[in-house]
Design a protein around this motif. Structure first.
Motif, PDB file in Angstrom:
ATOM      1  N   ASN A  66      35.672 -49.990 -30.306  1.00  9.19           N
ATOM      2  CA  ASN A  66      34.929 -50.743 -30.968  1.00  9.19           C
ATOM      3  C   ASN A  66      34.100 -49.753 -31.721  1.00  9.19           C
ATOM      4  O   ASN A  66      32.991 -49.206 -31.162  1.00  9.19           O
ATOM      5  N   GLN A 124      32.734 -50.430 -34.712  1.00  8.04           N
ATOM      6  CA  GLN A 124      32.288 -51.157 -35.567  1.00  8.04           C
ATOM      7  C   GLN A 124      30.792 -50.693 -35.645  1.00  8.04           C
ATOM      8  O   GLN A 124      30.559 -50.534 -34.669  1.00  8.04           O
ATOM      9  N   GLY A 125      30.313 -50.664 -36.833  1.00  9.30           N
ATOM     10  CA  GLY A 125      28.885 -49.658 -36.589  1.00  9.30           C
ATOM     11  C   GLY A 125      28.855 -48.669 -36.598  1.00  9.30           C
ATOM     12  O   GLY A 125      27.406 -48.434 -36.523  1.00  9.30           O
ATOM     13  N   ILE A 126      29.591 -47.878 -36.727  1.00  9.85           N
ATOM     14  CA  ILE A 126      29.389 -46.222 -35.993  1.00  9.85           C
ATOM     15  C   ILE A 126      29.417 -45.527 -37.113  1.00  9.85           C
ATOM     16  O   ILE A 126      30.739 -45.680 -38.136  1.00  9.85           O
ATOM     17  N   LYS A 127      28.324 -44.370 -37.335  1.00  3.44           N
ATOM     18  CA  LYS A 127      28.273 -44.413 -38.407  1.00  3.44           C
ATOM     19  C   LYS A 127      29.660 -42.587 -38.434  1.00  3.44           C
ATOM     20  O   LYS A 127      30.274 -42.655 -37.426  1.00  3.44           O
ATOM     21  N   ILE A 138      25.226 -43.180 -30.236  1.00  6.53           N
ATOM     22  CA  ILE A 138      26.100 -44.816 -30.869  1.00  6.53           C
ATOM     23  C   ILE A 138      25.575 -46.096 -29.660  1.00  6.53           C
ATOM     24  O   ILE A 138      25.484 -47.021 -30.293  1.00  6.53           O
ATOM     25  N   HIS A 139      24.767 -45.917 -29.054  1.00  6.30           N
ATOM     26  CA  HIS A 139      24.828 -46.852 -27.976  1.00  6.30           C
ATOM     27  C   HIS A 139      25.155 -48.311 -27.578  1.00  6.30           C
ATOM     28  O   HIS A 139      25.711 -48.879 -27.093  1.00  6.30           O
ATOM     29  N   HIS A 140      26.238 -47.237 -27.387  1.00  6.91           N
ATOM     30  CA  HIS A 140      28.184 -47.660 -26.392  1.00  6.91           C
ATOM     31  C   HIS A 140      28.598 -46.447 -25.453  1.00  6.91           C
ATOM     32  O   HIS A 140      28.458 -45.463 -25.473  1.00  6.91           O
TER      33      HIS A 140
END
Length: 562
Positions: free
Chosen positions: A7, A9-12, A48-50
């Protein structure tokens, strides 16, 4: 450009490039990971907080970078190296997590499913690796993995990985066949785990009866039912039918039981099947697919095979794997124009053409059966159709009354093809010998799948065109009342059914006298028989004649008063 899986999505874009650069950092073959690489993973994961999963082969090459947990980022089975059941896959997974805990069951199941050399969980706090857990597979069906105590990063990186892998694989070889949990299970039969979902619109009894029937269906299809899992929900989960926690339980139990097939007690969509198979790692089917498989096995005549193929294709067409309509390049508007058909579109067209061809053949079959019925009508021999729930004993009854030698077995849907035989009955009062035709039809079942209703319309017309109908009920079955309701519901969907009908309660030799007495009071017009023990058959014959007489009884027309 190397792919980043999971996933994202939302990663720069800059962070994606950082992840892609990880592919360039080769690790030493004799170590799990270097301290520097572990800290890089921790830093990116924090940014990335993941969580991140990094898959490395034994040469130290990074072969896959994915965003998510080990369970969410599994390597598809077709992309794993082909190795014997006694060897590991040659791939280790280094994963980050934002807690100081040993791997959860979902991660452990993912390790087992992929036969990973090792699973390393790096606990990341404030962008630093605080501790790590090393997990590897162990040939014990009860506990197929070993989890280390918390390790410092130095202790982890000093492990002599190449020697450890050799030792672990030797343990697997020494354990022998049948012990190592993830080895391929070779069997002529599917090893099945059933999953039942009880929603608010189903009573406990109806739910349990449905599960019991599903067991019989799987066994009739040739499978072995290992266990059944249940969940009570207000409504099925739109993505996975059951909740996330239950999916993990199913995956773990399936792994422990070495199941190779999951069967749900309800129809599930193609997207739900894909999601479940991705999470669980083994094939998932629904109740309709089991019934279709049974029909495919039981069809013996050409017309039976024709109707089964049509039902299977009609079921398959909306479930073609892929992205559905958006994979099609045929159409109009932005995003629909392109160089031509995609593979999915080609498959859809091929299946649709075959369905159209089969529909025409079924129409021809209907016309053929209509001509045969017209010939019978010219002979003025009345027709009585035997209908009823599957395994109620219709074929056995036909055999006993007519010596038809139709195949019978204590299975659901033992016979598919309709069989018509003549039976001669002696009128008790006049001693006149009269002939009727008995037609055995395909058995019904609760919530008969629509594709089967459509495909078998030529067969079901035998009921529509009959002069009278005998509804055979297995009185020994604990759910006989719901069986009656299911059959009546299906009959209501037919364009027309005979007005004259009779209920014949079969297998009374297996019922206690109290139950028999209660049912006799509840259904005073019914007949009570045992086809196998030849009980009550003479009464059934006489009542059959009465049905015919009622059907052809002349209607009195009042005379004109003028």
């Amino acid at each position: 450009m190397q792919n980043i899986y999971g996933n994202i999505q939302g990663i720069k874009a800059s962070q994606i490039k950082q992840l892609q650069r990880l592919y360039e950092q080769r690790q030493p073959g004799d170590r799990l990971i270097t301290p520097e690489f572990a800290q890089v993973l921790a830093k990116i994961s924090t940014d990335i907080h993941h969580p991140i999963c990094c898959y490395i082969n034994r040469r130290g090459e990074v072969i896959r970078i994915a965003v998510g947990t080990p369970n969410q980022t599994q390597i598809p089975p077709e992309e794993l190296p082909r190795r014997s059941a006694e060897r590991l896959s040659g791939i280790r997974c280094i994963a980050t997590q934002f807690k100081s805990e040993s791997p959860d069951e979902a991660a452990l199941i993912a390790m087992v499913r992929q036969r990973l050399d090792a699973l390393v969980m790096l606990s990341v706090i404030d962008s630093e690796v605080k501790e790590a857990f090393l997990t590897y597979l162990f040939p014990d069906p009860e506990s197929p993995w070993v989890i280390s105590p918390p390790l410092s990063l130095d202790d982890l990186t000093e492990q002599e990985f190449d020697e450890l892998v050799i030792e672990w694989e030797e343990q697997i070889v020494d354990a022998g066949d049948g012990i190592f949990l993830f080895q391929e299970f070779v069997s002529q039969q599917d090893r099945v785990l059933l999953v039942g979902v009880q929603t608010e619109d189903a009573s406990v009894q109806r739910f349990e009866d449905g599960l019991a029937e599903l067991v019989r269906l799987v066994e009739s299809a040739g499978g072995i039912v290992l266990d059944t899992m249940r969940q009570k929900r207000e409504r099925p989960h739109p993505q996975t039918v059951v909740g996330k926690g239950k999916v993990e339980e199913i995956a773990l139990l399936a792994q422990k039981l070495r199941a190779n097939l999951i069967v749900f007690d309800r129809d599930i969509s193609a997207s739900q099947v894909r999601n479940l198979e991705q999470e669980i790692g083994i094939r998932v089917v629904d109740r309709t697919e089991v019934i279709l498989d049974i029909f495919a096995q039981r069809a013996r005549t050409q017309e039976g095979k024709l109707q089964v193929e049509l039902a299977q294709l009609e079921y398959m067409l909306p479930r073609l794997r892929g992205r559905g309509q958006e994979m099609s390049r045929l159409g109009a508007g932005i995003g629909t124009r392109g160089p031509g058909e995609t593979k999915l579109e080609t498959e859809r067209r091929t299946i649709q053409r075959r369905i159209n061809q089969l529909q025409q053949e079924v129409n021809q079959l209907q016309a053929h059966r209509t001509r045969i019925r017209q010939q019978r009508q010219q002979q003025e021999i009345p027709v009585v159709a035997l209908v009823g729930y599957t395994n109620a004993g219709k074929s056995t009854l036909l055999n006993v009354l007519t010596n038809a030698e139709v195949y019978t077995a204590d299975q659901l849907f033992a016979t598919l093809d309709p069989t018509t035989r003549k039976v001669v009955i002696t009128e008790p009062e006049t001693q006149e010998r009269r002939s009727i035709l008995l037609t055995d039809t395909v058995g019904f079942i609760h919530e008969l799948p629509p594709p089967l209703m459509d495909a078998f319309r030529a067969t079901l017309e035998e009921v529509v065109e009959a002069d009278a109908m005998i509804h055979v009920v297995d009185l020994s079955h604990p759910a006989w009342e719901s069986h009656i309701a299911s059959v009546l519901k299906i009959l209501e969907q037919m364009p027309e059914i005979p007005e004259e009908s009779l209920i014949a309660f079969n297998k009374v030799d297996r019922v206690d006298s109290e139950t028999l007495s209660q049912v006799q009071q509840q259904y005073p017009q019914a007949v009570f028989i045992s086809a196998t023990e030849s009980l009550g058959l003479e009464t059934l014959k006489v009542r059959s004649l009465q049905l015919i007489d009622e059907r052809f009884e002349p209607v009195a027309v009042p005379q004109n008063s003028y």
